[in-house]
Motif scaffolding. Sequence first.
Motif, mmCIF file in Angstrom:
data_model
loop_
_atom_site.group_PDB
_atom_site.id
_atom_site.type_symbol
_atom_site.label_atom_id
_atom_site.label_comp_id
_atom_site.label_asym_id
_atom_site.label_seq_id
_atom_site.Cartn_x
_atom_site.Cartn_y
_atom_site.Cartn_z
ATOM 1 N N GLY A 21 6.760 15.666 -0.162
ATOM 2 C CA GLY A 21 7.373 14.579 0.593
ATOM 3 C C GLY A 21 6.819 14.358 1.987
ATOM 4 N N PRO A 22 6.683 15.406 2.809
ATOM 5 C CA PRO A 22 6.239 15.162 4.192
ATOM 6 C C PRO A 22 4.846 14.520 4.284
ATOM 7 C CG PRO A 22 7.267 17.315 4.017
ATOM 8 C CD PRO A 22 7.123 16.791 2.608
ATOM 9 N N ARG A 23 3.910 15.029 3.505
ATOM 10 C CA ARG A 23 2.543 14.485 3.543
ATOM 11 C C ARG A 23 2.527 13.047 3.021
ATOM 12 N NH1 ARG A 23 -2.242 16.745 -0.113
ATOM 13 N NH2 ARG A 23 -3.887 15.359 0.584
ATOM 14 N N LEU A 24 3.252 12.804 1.947
ATOM 15 C CA LEU A 24 3.324 11.467 1.374
ATOM 16 C C LEU A 24 3.992 10.501 2.363
ATOM 17 C CD1 LEU A 24 2.636 9.911 -1.226
ATOM 18 C CD2 LEU A 24 4.956 10.389 -1.995
ATOM 19 N N HIS A 25 5.045 10.955 3.018
ATOM 20 C CA HIS A 25 5.743 10.119 4.002
ATOM 21 C C HIS A 25 4.812 9.746 5.156
ATOM 22 C CE1 HIS A 25 8.482 8.983 7.260
ATOM 23 N NE2 HIS A 25 9.281 8.558 6.291
ATOM 24 N N ALA A 26 4.071 10.719 5.666
ATOM 25 C CA ALA A 26 3.154 10.447 6.780
ATOM 26 C C ALA A 26 2.114 9.401 6.373
ATOM 27 C CB ALA A 26 2.474 11.735 7.227
ATOM 28 N N TYR A 27 1.613 9.523 5.172
ATOM 29 C CA TYR A 27 0.615 8.577 4.676
ATOM 30 C C TYR A 27 1.215 7.169 4.531
ATOM 31 C CZ TYR A 27 -2.474 6.184 1.432
ATOM 32 O OH TYR A 27 -3.271 5.261 0.828
ATOM 33 N N ILE A 28 2.353 7.076 3.908
ATOM 34 C CA ILE A 28 2.977 5.770 3.687
ATOM 35 C C ILE A 28 3.375 5.139 5.024
ATOM 36 C CG2 ILE A 28 4.967 4.583 2.662
ATOM 37 C CD1 ILE A 28 4.734 6.606 0.320
ATOM 38 N N LYS A 29 3.809 5.942 5.965
ATOM 39 C CA LYS A 29 4.148 5.431 7.300
ATOM 40 C C LYS A 29 2.925 4.802 7.946
ATOM 41 C CE LYS A 29 5.692 6.911 11.827
ATOM 42 N NZ LYS A 29 5.914 8.072 12.679
ATOM 43 N N THR A 80 9.421 1.475 9.056
ATOM 44 C CA THR A 80 10.554 0.783 8.445
ATOM 45 C C THR A 80 10.570 0.950 6.934
ATOM 46 O OG1 THR A 80 10.445 -0.851 10.208
ATOM 47 C CG2 THR A 80 11.732 -1.441 8.281
ATOM 48 N N LEU A 81 9.413 0.823 6.307
ATOM 49 C CA LEU A 81 9.346 0.906 4.849
ATOM 50 C C LEU A 81 9.076 2.309 4.322
ATOM 51 C CD1 LEU A 81 7.324 -2.328 3.979
ATOM 52 C CD2 LEU A 81 9.719 -1.852 3.484
ATOM 53 N N ALA A 82 8.593 3.204 5.171
ATOM 54 C CA ALA A 82 8.160 4.526 4.701
ATOM 55 C C ALA A 82 9.264 5.276 3.957
ATOM 56 C CB ALA A 82 7.631 5.359 5.859
ATOM 57 N N ASP A 83 10.440 5.364 4.542
ATOM 58 C CA ASP A 83 11.527 6.097 3.892
ATOM 59 C C ASP A 83 11.853 5.506 2.522
ATOM 60 O OD1 ASP A 83 11.752 7.777 6.084
ATOM 61 O OD2 ASP A 83 13.456 6.700 6.949
ATOM 62 N N ASP A 84 11.930 4.175 2.467
ATOM 63 C CA ASP A 84 12.272 3.518 1.202
ATOM 64 C C ASP A 84 11.211 3.746 0.138
ATOM 65 O OD1 ASP A 84 14.567 2.558 2.373
ATOM 66 O OD2 ASP A 84 13.752 0.560 2.763
ATOM 67 N N ALA A 107 3.024 6.196 -5.815
ATOM 68 C CA ALA A 107 3.145 5.682 -4.449
ATOM 69 C C ALA A 107 2.152 4.545 -4.204
ATOM 70 C CB ALA A 107 2.938 6.804 -3.439
ATOM 71 N N SER A 108 0.941 4.696 -4.689
ATOM 72 C CA SER A 108 -0.078 3.656 -4.484
ATOM 73 C C SER A 108 0.334 2.343 -5.125
ATOM 74 C CB SER A 108 -1.428 4.108 -5.036
ATOM 75 O OG SER A 108 -1.932 5.159 -4.255
ATOM 76 N N LYS A 109 0.935 2.425 -6.301
ATOM 77 C CA LYS A 109 1.395 1.205 -6.967
ATOM 78 C C LYS A 109 2.544 0.565 -6.189
ATOM 79 C CE LYS A 109 -0.279 2.535 -11.441
ATOM 80 N NZ LYS A 109 -0.133 3.622 -12.348
ATOM 81 N N LEU A 110 3.415 1.375 -5.644
ATOM 82 C CA LEU A 110 4.515 0.832 -4.836
ATOM 83 C C LEU A 110 3.997 0.233 -3.526
ATOM 84 C CD1 LEU A 110 7.164 3.632 -5.450
ATOM 85 C CD2 LEU A 110 7.180 1.297 -6.364
ATOM 86 N N ILE A 111 3.007 0.869 -2.926
ATOM 87 C CA ILE A 111 2.408 0.332 -1.702
ATOM 88 C C ILE A 111 1.781 -1.027 -1.997
ATOM 89 C CG2 ILE A 111 0.488 0.628 -0.070
ATOM 90 C CD1 ILE A 111 1.142 3.674 -0.151
#
Length: 195
Positions: A38-46, A52-56, A87-91
Motif C-alpha cells: 500500500g505505501p509504495r503504491l499510494h506514493a506512486y498514485i499520488k 485528492t484521488l490517491a486514497d480512492d 492500479a494502472s488500469k484505474l489510473i
Amino acid sequence: MATARAVSQPREEPDDPALVAASLRDPESFGELFRRHGPRLHAYIKRRLGPTLADDVVSETFATAFRRREGFDDGRAEFGAWLWGIASKLIAHHHRQETRMYRAFARTGVDPAEAGVAEATDDRVAAAALGPQLAKALASLNAQDRNALLLLAWGDLSYAEIAATLDLPLGTVKAKIHRARKKLRKALPEAKNDG
C-alpha cells in the motif's frame, strides 16, 4: 552437565501468493498484502493523480484485487505486478485528471502532488525548477508511454515488472520508455548536460 536450550527459529513471513491463498479462508490475512504494498503504491498514485484521488484509487485497487483474488495466478505474474496492473488500469480511467494536473503544474509551477510539503534537498529544488517544463512535457506524452515511464521513474519498477504490470512484451516496454525519454529530452534542453 549442561542442558541444551531450545533455540527458537524466527518465523518466516509468508510470501504474497501464500497470503492470497490464506485470504480465501481468512479474508483478514489480505490486510498484510495492503501493509506490504500500500505505501509504495499510494506514493506512486499520488504522484500520478494528486493527493485528492490517491486514497480512492489505492482503495479501489485493493478492493478490486480482493474481489478477484481467486483468479490470481502466481504462475503467471507476481502479486505486485498483478496489483500494479490493476492500479494502472484505474489510473487510466483518470487520464483527464492527470493531464489537467500536469498542465496546471506547467502553468503555475506549483506541483499539486507536493503542494504544502517542505522540500529541503538540492535535488528537489533543482527538480522544482524544471517542474513546469517537465509537467508540460509529461502532459504531451501519449498515455501508454507516460504510464510506462512513470512506472519506472516514480513507481521504481524494473522493466520486467513494468512489462508484467502492463501485460506487454519487454521489448515494447523498453521502446515506450525510450520514446518517452527522447521526447522529454527534447522538451527539457537544460537537462541534457546534467547526466
